[in-house]
Write a protein that holds these residues in place. Structure first.
Motif, PDB file in Angstrom:
ATOM      1  N   PRO A 293      33.199   3.878  -3.460  1.00 55.66           N
ATOM      2  CA  PRO A 293      33.801   2.857  -4.333  1.00 55.66           C
ATOM      3  C   PRO A 293      35.286   3.133  -4.556  1.00 55.66           C
ATOM      4  N   ASP A 294      36.053   2.071  -4.793  1.00 52.98           N
ATOM      5  CA  ASP A 294      37.498   2.197  -4.978  1.00 52.98           C
ATOM      6  C   ASP A 294      37.890   2.768  -6.337  1.00 52.98           C
ATOM      7  N   THR A 295      36.932   3.021  -7.198  1.00 57.60           N
ATOM      8  CA  THR A 295      37.196   3.622  -8.502  1.00 57.60           C
ATOM      9  C   THR A 295      36.008   4.503  -8.893  1.00 57.60           C
ATOM     10  N   ALA A 296      36.249   5.467  -9.736  1.00 60.45           N
ATOM     11  CA  ALA A 296      35.179   6.369 -10.165  1.00 60.45           C
ATOM     12  C   ALA A 296      34.124   5.639 -10.995  1.00 60.45           C
ATOM     13  N   ASP A 297      34.519   4.563 -11.654  1.00 56.89           N
ATOM     14  CA  ASP A 297      33.587   3.770 -12.448  1.00 56.89           C
ATOM     15  C   ASP A 297      32.933   2.736 -11.535  1.00 56.89           C
ATOM     16  N   LEU A 298      31.718   3.018 -11.089  1.00 55.30           N
ATOM     17  CA  LEU A 298      31.030   2.164 -10.124  1.00 55.30           C
ATOM     18  C   LEU A 298      30.917   0.729 -10.621  1.00 55.30           C
ATOM     19  N   ALA A 299      30.690   0.535 -11.902  1.00 55.60           N
ATOM     20  CA  ALA A 299      30.556  -0.812 -12.447  1.00 55.60           C
ATOM     21  C   ALA A 299      31.857  -1.609 -12.327  1.00 55.60           C
ATOM     22  N   ALA A 300      32.999  -0.933 -12.332  1.00 59.17           N
ATOM     23  CA  ALA A 300      34.296  -1.605 -12.254  1.00 59.17           C
ATOM     24  C   ALA A 300      34.810  -1.739 -10.820  1.00 59.17           C
ATOM     25  N   ALA A 301      34.140  -1.131  -9.870  1.00 61.41           N
ATOM     26  CA  ALA A 301      34.601  -1.152  -8.477  1.00 61.41           C
ATOM     27  C   ALA A 301      34.546  -2.569  -7.908  1.00 61.41           C
ATOM     28  N   THR A 302      35.555  -2.894  -7.101  1.00 63.21           N
ATOM     29  CA  THR A 302      35.617  -4.214  -6.469  1.00 63.21           C
ATOM     30  C   THR A 302      35.622  -4.113  -4.956  1.00 63.21           C
ATOM     31  N   ALA A 303      35.651  -2.877  -4.433  1.00 67.08           N
ATOM     32  CA  ALA A 303      35.715  -2.680  -2.988  1.00 67.08           C
ATOM     33  C   ALA A 303      35.138  -1.310  -2.634  1.00 67.08           C
ATOM     34  N   LEU A 304      34.833  -1.146  -1.352  1.00 62.66           N
ATOM     35  CA  LEU A 304      34.437   0.147  -0.808  1.00 62.66           C
ATOM     36  C   LEU A 304      35.537   0.590   0.136  1.00 62.66           C
ATOM     37  N   VAL A 305      35.893   1.866   0.083  1.00 63.38           N
ATOM     38  CA  VAL A 305      37.026   2.383   0.843  1.00 63.38           C
ATOM     39  C   VAL A 305      36.536   3.452   1.812  1.00 63.38           C
ATOM     40  N   CYS A 306      36.994   3.370   3.060  1.00 56.36           N
ATOM     41  CA  CYS A 306      36.636   4.357   4.085  1.00 56.36           C
ATOM     42  C   CYS A 306      37.259   5.711   3.733  1.00 56.36           C
ATOM     43  N   THR A 307      36.455   6.763   3.828  1.00 60.69           N
ATOM     44  CA  THR A 307      36.943   8.105   3.504  1.00 60.69           C
ATOM     45  C   THR A 307      37.821   8.680   4.609  1.00 60.69           C
TER      46      THR A 307
ATOM     47  N   CYS B 135      39.963   6.454   6.975  1.00 63.82           N
ATOM     48  CA  CYS B 135      41.172   5.672   7.250  1.00 63.82           C
ATOM     49  C   CYS B 135      41.679   4.869   6.054  1.00 63.82           C
ATOM     50  N   ALA B 136      40.963   4.912   4.942  1.00 60.51           N
ATOM     51  CA  ALA B 136      41.332   4.206   3.707  1.00 60.51           C
ATOM     52  C   ALA B 136      41.313   2.683   3.847  1.00 60.51           C
ATOM     53  N   THR B 137      40.612   2.172   4.849  1.00 65.67           N
ATOM     54  CA  THR B 137      40.412   0.731   4.956  1.00 65.67           C
ATOM     55  C   THR B 137      39.510   0.302   3.809  1.00 65.67           C
ATOM     56  N   SER B 138      39.836  -0.828   3.190  1.00 67.67           N
ATOM     57  CA  SER B 138      39.128  -1.303   2.006  1.00 67.67           C
ATOM     58  C   SER B 138      38.283  -2.531   2.361  1.00 67.67           C
ATOM     59  N   PHE B 139      37.014  -2.484   1.964  1.00 68.80           N
ATOM     60  CA  PHE B 139      36.076  -3.574   2.229  1.00 68.80           C
ATOM     61  C   PHE B 139      35.686  -4.213   0.901  1.00 68.80           C
ATOM     62  N   PRO B 140      35.867  -5.528   0.768  1.00 72.16           N
ATOM     63  CA  PRO B 140      35.568  -6.181  -0.505  1.00 72.16           C
ATOM     64  C   PRO B 140      34.065  -6.204  -0.794  1.00 72.16           C
ATOM     65  N   VAL B 141      33.747  -6.278  -2.073  1.00 78.38           N
ATOM     66  CA  VAL B 141      32.367  -6.472  -2.515  1.00 78.38           C
ATOM     67  C   VAL B 141      32.346  -7.804  -3.243  1.00 78.38           C
ATOM     68  N   ARG B 142      31.549  -8.728  -2.726  1.00 77.94           N
ATOM     69  CA  ARG B 142      31.466 -10.070  -3.320  1.00 77.94           C
ATOM     70  C   ARG B 142      30.041 -10.320  -3.802  1.00 77.94           C
ATOM     71  N   ASP B 143      29.894 -10.667  -5.049  1.00 78.43           N
ATOM     72  CA  ASP B 143      28.570 -10.910  -5.644  1.00 78.43           C
ATOM     73  C   ASP B 143      27.634  -9.739  -5.376  1.00 78.43           C
ATOM     74  N   ASP B 144      28.163  -8.515  -5.530  1.00 72.74           N
ATOM     75  CA  ASP B 144      27.419  -7.267  -5.340  1.00 72.74           C
ATOM     76  C   ASP B 144      26.967  -7.036  -3.898  1.00 72.74           C
ATOM     77  N   ILE B 145      27.591  -7.729  -2.950  1.00 74.43           N
ATOM     78  CA  ILE B 145      27.270  -7.550  -1.531  1.00 74.43           C
ATOM     79  C   ILE B 145      28.511  -7.021  -0.824  1.00 74.43           C
ATOM     80  N   PRO B 146      28.429  -5.824  -0.226  1.00 74.42           N
ATOM     81  CA  PRO B 146      29.585  -5.293   0.512  1.00 74.42           C
ATOM     82  C   PRO B 146      29.833  -6.105   1.783  1.00 74.42           C
ATOM     83  N   VAL B 147      31.068  -6.503   1.988  1.00 75.38           N
ATOM     84  CA  VAL B 147      31.451  -7.253   3.188  1.00 75.38           C
ATOM     85  C   VAL B 147      32.058  -6.234   4.157  1.00 75.38           C
TER      86      VAL B 147
END
Length: 71
Positions: A23-37, A39-51
């Motif tokens: 997750p893009d933040t330590a607070d999982l509930a506040a996270a809005t994206a997932l980040v690659c460990t 390359c740091a590419t960021s993947f959005p999370v929409r309606d609780d579904i990772p894109v």
């Protein structure tokens, strides 16, 4: 973000290196994206579904798949 922790453990960046994402933040509930460990590419999370599509991702500072772990 409400994603099953087991799913988070198996998700990986879709680039050829398949590094884990976190997750893009330590607070999982506040996270809005997932980040690659790797390359740091960021993947959005929409309606609780990772894109996890590279076309929908925001590339890391040196591009998708770049190894930033040594920097």
């Amino acid at each position: 973000m409400n994603i099953d922790p087991v799913l988070l453990e198996i998700l990986a960046c879709p680039c050829e290196h398949h590094a884990p994402v976190e997750p893009d933040t330590a607070d999982l509930a506040a996270a809005t994206a997932l980040v690659c460990t790797r390359c740091a590419t960021s993947f959005p999370v929409r309606d609780d579904i990772p894109v996890m599509l590279l076309d929908e991702a925001t590339p890391g500072p040196q591009g998708v798949g770049a190894d930033l772990t040594d920097q």
